[in-house]
Every structure is written in C-alpha cells, then in structure tokens.
Motif scaffolding. Structure first.
Motif, mmCIF file in Angstrom:
data_model
loop_
_atom_site.group_PDB
_atom_site.id
_atom_site.type_symbol
_atom_site.label_atom_id
_atom_site.label_comp_id
_atom_site.label_asym_id
_atom_site.label_seq_id
_atom_site.Cartn_x
_atom_site.Cartn_y
_atom_site.Cartn_z
ATOM 1 N N MET A 1 55.334 50.615 4.266
ATOM 2 C CA MET A 1 54.584 49.367 4.160
ATOM 3 C C MET A 1 55.180 48.328 5.113
ATOM 4 N N PHE A 2 54.315 47.617 5.815
ATOM 5 C CA PHE A 2 54.795 46.592 6.753
ATOM 6 C C PHE A 2 55.413 45.415 5.990
ATOM 7 N N GLN A 3 56.195 44.625 6.696
ATOM 8 C CA GLN A 3 56.829 43.454 6.090
ATOM 9 C C GLN A 3 56.265 42.173 6.695
ATOM 10 N N ASP A 4 56.191 41.115 5.889
ATOM 11 C CA ASP A 4 55.850 39.790 6.398
ATOM 12 C C ASP A 4 57.104 39.126 6.950
ATOM 13 N N ILE A 5 56.901 38.242 7.911
ATOM 14 C CA ILE A 5 58.004 37.475 8.483
ATOM 15 C C ILE A 5 57.586 36.008 8.505
ATOM 16 N N SER A 6 58.492 35.126 8.128
ATOM 17 C CA SER A 6 58.171 33.698 8.154
ATOM 18 C C SER A 6 58.292 33.167 9.577
ATOM 19 N N LEU A 7 57.692 32.024 9.826
ATOM 20 C CA LEU A 7 57.758 31.444 11.168
ATOM 21 C C LEU A 7 59.191 31.125 11.596
ATOM 22 N N PRO A 8 60.021 30.494 10.755
ATOM 23 C CA PRO A 8 61.416 30.251 11.180
ATOM 24 C C PRO A 8 62.147 31.536 11.548
ATOM 25 N N GLU A 9 61.931 32.595 10.776
ATOM 26 C CA GLU A 9 62.568 33.878 11.081
ATOM 27 C C GLU A 9 62.075 34.417 12.414
ATOM 28 N N LEU A 10 60.779 34.272 12.675
ATOM 29 C CA LEU A 10 60.203 34.762 13.924
ATOM 30 C C LEU A 10 60.756 34.002 15.125
ATOM 31 N N LEU A 11 60.836 32.674 15.002
ATOM 32 C CA LEU A 11 61.354 31.861 16.104
ATOM 33 C C LEU A 11 62.802 32.214 16.403
ATOM 34 N N GLU A 12 63.579 32.492 15.352
ATOM 35 C CA GLU A 12 64.972 32.890 15.534
ATOM 36 C C GLU A 12 65.057 34.243 16.235
ATOM 37 N N LYS A 13 64.199 35.173 15.835
ATOM 38 C CA LYS A 13 64.189 36.492 16.482
ATOM 39 C C LYS A 13 63.863 36.379 17.963
ATOM 40 N N ARG A 14 62.903 35.536 18.284
ATOM 41 C CA ARG A 14 62.507 35.375 19.687
ATOM 42 C C ARG A 14 63.639 34.808 20.523
ATOM 43 N N ASN A 15 64.521 34.047 19.898
ATOM 44 C CA ASN A 15 65.650 33.468 20.623
ATOM 45 C C ASN A 15 66.754 34.476 20.900
ATOM 46 N N THR A 16 66.788 35.560 20.133
ATOM 47 C CA THR A 16 67.907 36.493 20.232
ATOM 48 C C THR A 16 67.523 37.861 20.793
ATOM 49 N N GLN A 17 66.219 38.163 20.909
ATOM 50 C CA GLN A 17 65.817 39.474 21.413
ATOM 51 C C GLN A 17 64.415 39.409 22.018
ATOM 52 N N ASN A 18 64.114 40.392 22.852
ATOM 53 C CA ASN A 18 62.740 40.517 23.335
ATOM 54 C C ASN A 18 61.846 40.850 22.148
ATOM 55 N N HIS A 19 60.740 40.145 22.049
ATOM 56 C CA HIS A 19 59.861 40.307 20.894
ATOM 57 C C HIS A 19 58.435 40.043 21.351
ATOM 58 N N THR A 20 57.516 40.926 21.018
ATOM 59 C CA THR A 20 56.130 40.765 21.428
ATOM 60 C C THR A 20 55.284 40.262 20.271
ATOM 61 N N LEU A 21 54.631 39.131 20.476
ATOM 62 C CA LEU A 21 53.709 38.581 19.499
ATOM 63 C C LEU A 21 52.297 38.991 19.887
ATOM 64 N N VAL A 22 51.553 39.543 18.946
ATOM 65 C CA VAL A 22 50.198 40.015 19.224
ATOM 66 C C VAL A 22 49.206 39.252 18.354
ATOM 67 N N ASP A 23 48.323 38.525 19.009
ATOM 68 C CA ASP A 23 47.246 37.787 18.347
ATOM 69 C C ASP A 23 46.064 38.740 18.217
ATOM 70 N N VAL A 24 45.687 39.072 16.976
ATOM 71 C CA VAL A 24 44.605 40.040 16.787
ATOM 72 C C VAL A 24 43.256 39.353 16.554
ATOM 73 N N ARG A 25 43.203 38.052 16.759
ATOM 74 C CA ARG A 25 41.936 37.337 16.647
ATOM 75 C C ARG A 25 41.057 37.610 17.867
ATOM 76 N N SER A 26 39.866 37.082 17.854
ATOM 77 C CA SER A 26 38.911 37.328 18.943
ATOM 78 C C SER A 26 39.371 36.642 20.223
ATOM 79 N N PRO A 27 38.884 37.106 21.385
ATOM 80 C CA PRO A 27 39.268 36.489 22.661
ATOM 81 C C PRO A 27 39.000 34.982 22.719
#
Length: 353
Positions: A1-27
């Motif tokens: 099962m996938f895990q949720d991540i909070s925005l603060p956690e995500l911003l911290e991850k982006r600061n410490t490692q390469n991380h790809t954010l994927v927007d699955v909304r419409s173009p």
C-alpha cells in the motif's frame, strides 16, 4: 500500500535528495499552476476531465467513477510506461489529494513502482505559498538594475545568474517582458504560478545578503509583485544604466525578435497609439507595417518609453548609482567593479568579471 506524505516532509525531502513530483491532473490544470519543478502525467486529458466532471454533477458519483475507470483503463500501459522512465523517488499529487492521486499511487504500487501521495494535494502547497507571502519577510537586500528600456537589464541579470550570483528575475517568473509588447511569443504566467515560483526562489535565497533584481513596475503582464517585495525593490541600491540609443535598439530587437510575429507587434502598438502624438504615431505605424523595426523602435523609445520611464523613476527611494556603459558586457563589468570597491560580498561567490 502506498504512503501519504505531508507537504513539510516533501519539501524537506526535495532539499536532501533528487525527487520527482508528478502532477496527475489534466494538462490545463497543470498549465494554470503546479508545484514548481513538477512534471505532468495526467490521468485524464482536458476533454475527459470535463466529461467525467459533468457526469458527476448531472448524474452522480458512481456513474462518474465508472466512466473514469473506462477511460483510464485504456491508458494504463502508456501511464505506467511514463512512470518507469523516472529514476528517482516519486510523489504524485492532484488538486486535494483525492481520487486521481489515490488511483495513480495504487496502480503504480500494483506494478511495483513505489510512489508517495501528497496529502492535501496542490491545495496544501497553495496554502503554503499564501502563508509565506503573508509573513512579508525576506532578509536579503536588493541590488536593482534600472535604466531606460533597452539597456540590457534582463541580459545582465541572466549573465549574473549564469555566473553564480543570486538573481530574482521577475520577468522570467511572469513569462512577460514588462512592456505592452512583452507577452508576444511567450505564455504569460497567472498570479498563482508567479507566486509559486517567487516563493521557491525566496526559499532558495533566504540566506543571501544581497540579491540582484530588475527595476520592474508593480504589475508585469498579468501578475502583481507582492507589496513587501516591491517596497524592498524600491528601497534597494539602484544601478541606473545608461547606454547609446543604437545599442538599446539592438538589445530590444535581439530580445523581442519582432520579425517572428510582425502582426502581433502591430496589434500591440494599437493599444498605446493614442498616447503618442498623432504624426509620430502614424510614422511608427508605417515603420511597423513596412517591418522597419529599427526605426519604429527608436521612435517608440524617444516618444513613449523614455518619457514614461523618466516620470516613473524621478523619485528613487534608494541610493542611486549611474552606470554609463557602451553595451551589456561593459555595464556588467562596471556594476561588479562598483560592488567590489564597496566591499559587498555574496555567499559562496567571489566577485569576478
């Protein structure tokens, strides 16, 4: 099962490692505003999203989900293939962390592609941007490039950025050159997209002592610079760049390349035509129709842009330094020489030119 991540956690991850954010909304949703640096792998295209949304409102959620499943199931191979090309940790998101991002994360997990889902979606990121701007706090002092239209301010900013100096480029974030012709050949940002890019740069540069900016108006195309940033710009050290008219014309033509969209330049001129003395306006119009952009630009500078600029900047709040230069390279060197002589230093950057 996938895990949720909070925005603060995500911003911290982006600061410490390469991380790809994927927007699955419409173009279209992606284009209107996303988290800077994200890529778009949509579950539905614009037409499909409209169809499912209409079903949801007019028929009901069950029918909408059924139709959405039918549409998405046909796209699964291409959808999975797009994610397999990503070689970093992945976080997917939609508008509020709802059905689309849940569907994406679940399908990816089934295919052994591990991705987290942003809790609260892009809406949580928008709240974060609004909160940062509401604090109205930004420590660095501004070094402001000013001067008549065509003095190469944008080119100097680019050269500074390319050489490692901290630069906040409002026009680049607005995707607009700041004049009545500034949108031509570009896709101007809306306010949300501009503010997201601004906050990203502010966070990146919050520990700097000085930052270079351009002496923009408060409004750039469709967007407005926040008051506290604009006031800081007004109080900054103002470099007033002076350059020969022929060099200014050359800079403008290099930047705008009006021969690529001649009809749009004529259309834009019509908007300001009534503000120019009639005989001169007619002359400019003829030059534009003949695609004699050099002569049209000279007249626009002397009879429209220069007088407006002189009036708008007659009362600088900050210290003013005149930079007389022959071209962009000359101006760039003289600005850095002045800063070096004044003892202004940049974090992790030795002034060189």
């Amino acid at each position: 099962m996938f895990q949720d991540i909070s925005l603060p956690e995500l911003l911290e991850k982006r600061n410490t490692q390469n991380h790809t954010l994927v927007d699955v909304r419409s173009p279209k949703e992606f284009e209107e505003g996303t988290i800077p640096g994200s890529i778009n792998i949509p579950i539905f295209n614009d037409e499909e999203r409209a169809e499912v949304g209409t079903l949801y409102k007019q028929v009901g959620p069950d029918e909408a989900k059924q139709r959405g499943l039918e549409i998405f199931s046909k796209k699964l191979p291409a959808f999975i293939s797009a994610f397999k090309k990503i070689d970093t940790p992945i976080t997917v998101f939609c508008w509020r962390g709802g059905m689309r991002s849940k569907t994406a994360a679940t399908v990816l997990e089934l295919m052994d592609i591990h991705a987290t889902r942003l809790s609260g979606g892009i809406r949580s990121y928008r709240h974060y941007v609004v909160d940062v701007l509401a604090m109205a706090e930004f420590k660095p002092e501004f070094l402001v490039l000013n001067g008549f239209t065509g003095t190469g301010k944008t080119a100097i900013l680019k050269k500074l950025a390319d050489n490692g100096y901290p630069v906040l480029d409002f026009e680049r974030m607005a995707k607009h050159r700041g004049s009545i012709f500034g949108h031509i050949g570009l896709n101007p940002s809306n306010q949300k997209r501009f503010e997201s890019l601004l906050v990203e740069k502010m966070k990146e540069m919050e520990d700097e002592s000085y930052i270079f900016v351009e002496g923009e108006s408060k409004r750039i195309g469709k967007v407005v610079i926040p008051d506290f940033i604009y006031e800081k710009k007004e109080r900054g050290l103002q470099f007033v760049i002076q350059m020969p008219v022929d060099e200014r014309v050359r800079n403008i033509l290099d930047d705008y390349q009006p021969w690529s969209n001649p009809e749009k330049f004529v259309e834009a001129f019509r908007i300001i035509q009534k503000r120019i003395h009639v005989p001169i306006a007619k002359e400019i119009d003829v030059f534009l129709q003949e695609q004699n952009f050099s002569e049209a630009t000279k007249l626009l500078l002397s009879h429209y842009y220069d007088p407006r600029y002189a009036y708008a900047t007659k009362d600088f709040k900050g210290e003013k330094v005149i930079i007389e230069a022959e071209n962009v390279e000359d101006a760039y060197g003289k600005i850095l020489s002045f800063l070096q002589a004044k003892g202004i230093e940049f974090q992790n950057q030795i002034i060189s030119h």
